[in-house]
Design an enzyme around this catalytic site. Structure first.
Site, short mmCIF file in Angstrom:
data_model
loop_
_atom_site.label_atom_id
_atom_site.label_comp_id
_atom_site.label_asym_id
_atom_site.label_seq_id
_atom_site.Cartn_x
_atom_site.Cartn_y
_atom_site.Cartn_z
N LYS A 113 -9.91 -3.73 11.92
CA LYS A 113 -8.63 -3.76 12.47
C LYS A 113 -8.36 -4.87 13.60
CE LYS A 113 -6.18 -1.20 10.98
NZ LYS A 113 -5.37 -1.25 9.65
N TYR A 137 -14.83 -0.46 10.76
CA TYR A 137 -13.50 -0.21 10.56
C TYR A 137 -12.59 -0.80 11.65
CZ TYR A 137 -9.22 2.23 10.00
OH TYR A 137 -7.65 2.67 10.03
N GLY A 154 0.84 -1.39 0.00
CA GLY A 154 0.17 -0.07 -0.10
C GLY A 154 0.85 1.17 -0.06
N ARG A 191 -2.31 -1.64 -6.61
CA ARG A 191 -3.10 -2.57 -7.15
C ARG A 191 -3.13 -2.46 -8.91
NH1 ARG A 191 -8.78 -1.62 -4.12
NH2 ARG A 191 -7.65 0.45 -3.64
N ALA A 205 -1.08 -1.63 4.09
CA ALA A 205 -2.35 -1.61 3.47
C ALA A 205 -3.43 -2.26 4.10
CB ALA A 205 -2.41 -2.22 1.91
N SER A 206 -4.63 -1.74 3.93
CA SER A 206 -5.68 -2.07 4.65
C SER A 206 -7.06 -1.23 4.06
CB SER A 206 -5.52 -2.08 6.25
OG SER A 206 -6.79 -2.48 6.77
#
Length: 341
Positions: free
Chosen positions: A159, A155, A8, A33, A83-84
């Protein structure tokens, strides 16, 4: 020096992690990506001070797919998995956020183990520590975990479950792969590109007048450059293996405290920053008709204070003063508005 993968790289924290690695003399590869974003990424890094010929290789890999990850990690000494899925103004369902976060972590860990990577540093969040608890009378520490059954937002749930899955994998299938996590509070600091953290959006709304009153909740804040520095320390220090580290600077601040800092430091440039605080009952009512406020509903009236004593003690991490970070964040956002306006 090491060969390090940063997942990311176009993200807010990811781009600063790349800069910190390059400044420390490491060779970096990063995943996107689509390679169409490579020119944008390189421009961001050059704005942050990276040389045009910096040792950076950009590769493609998607957290929702297996393809690409074995090649991305091959030959790497360490991985920073930054990245997430990110929080958006329109809240997503649990499934939309939890599945790619958890499955993505496992893809990266599995590929890292199979490639002989020594250590993975996972960017988690204070959202995996401080949410879903009743009234709290002490700062949160790394021993605390968010209660995912307490009706928290997708969210924070993503996590928490992604980090839990990571620790389970290391314990059950790691085969010697080491893991450390960095759990930042609200991330602020200079802006390199269009990818904002939610906390940056808060400062931007205060500056442009779209947030006319302060909401009543308190959070810790930390500079993105210090978050990147903590990732590097967690990557290289033997003491970091198997540990979680909260990244925060000083005590938590109420939104009204952040507003006061902006007024004090910016003067007339903070004319649109709110001077009044909305009562909790009014904010809860407003959140029913303003979807972007829904993620904050559970925070109203709460103080999510946390301590970074562990990172400072074990890794000699020294975050910069939060008032300086808030000021530099505002200066950067105002400059961005001028440049793009």
């Amino acid at each position: 020096m090491a060969e390090v993968l940063v997942t990311g790289g176009t993200g807010y924290i990811g781009s600063w992690c790349i800069l910190a690695l390059l400044n420390a003399g490491h060779s970096v590869r990063t995943t996107v990506r689509s390679l169409s974003r490579e020119p944008e990424l390189r421009a961001m890094l050059q704005r942050g001070g990276a040389a045009a010929d910096a040792p950076l290789r950009v590769v493609t890999a998607d957290l929702t797919k297996d393809a690409g990850w074995p090649e991305a990690v091959r030959g790497c000494d360490a991985v920073l998995h930054v990245a997430s899925p990110t929080l958006t103004s329109t809240p997503r369902s649990d499934e939309e956020m939890v599945t790619p976060a958890r499955d993505g972590v496992l893809r990266v860990l599995r590929a890292s183990r199979d490639a002989g990577v020594k250590r993975v540093v996972l960017t988690s969040a204070i959202g995996a520590i401080a949410y879903g608890h009743p009234d709290w009378d002490r700062p949160f520490t790394e021993d605390d975990w968010t209660d995912v059954d307490a009706g928290i937002e997708p969210y924070q749930k993503s996590k928490t479950l992604a980090e839990r899955a990571a620790w389970d994998f290391i314990r059950e299938q790691g085969n010697g792969l080491e893991l450390a996590t960095v759990n930042p509070t609200g991330v602020l600091g200079p802006v390199l590109g269009p990818d904002f953290s939610p906390s940056l959006g808060l400062i931007q709304r205060m500056l442009n007048g779209s947030m006319p009153v302060s909401l009543k909740f308190a959070s810790g804040y930390v500079d993105v450059r210090d978050v990147a520095d903590l990732h590097l320390r967690a990557m290289t220090d033997p003491a970091a293996s198997g540990q979680r580290f909260i990244a925060t600077s000083g005590q938590s601040l109420w939104v009204r405290d952040v507003a006061a800092i902006l007024h004090r430091r910016l003067g007339e440039r903070a004319d649109r920053v709110p001077t009044r605080e909305m009562p909790v009952w009014a904010a809860r009512g407003l959140s029913l008709i303003r979807p972007e406020l829904r993620p904050l509903r559970a925070l109203l009236g709460k103080n999510l204070d946390a301590t970074s004593e562990k990172a400072q003690r074990l890794l000699d991490w020294k975050p910069r003063p939060v008032e300086d970070t808030i000021t530099e964040t505002a200066e950067s956002l105002l400059a961005l508005d001028t440049a793009t306006g």
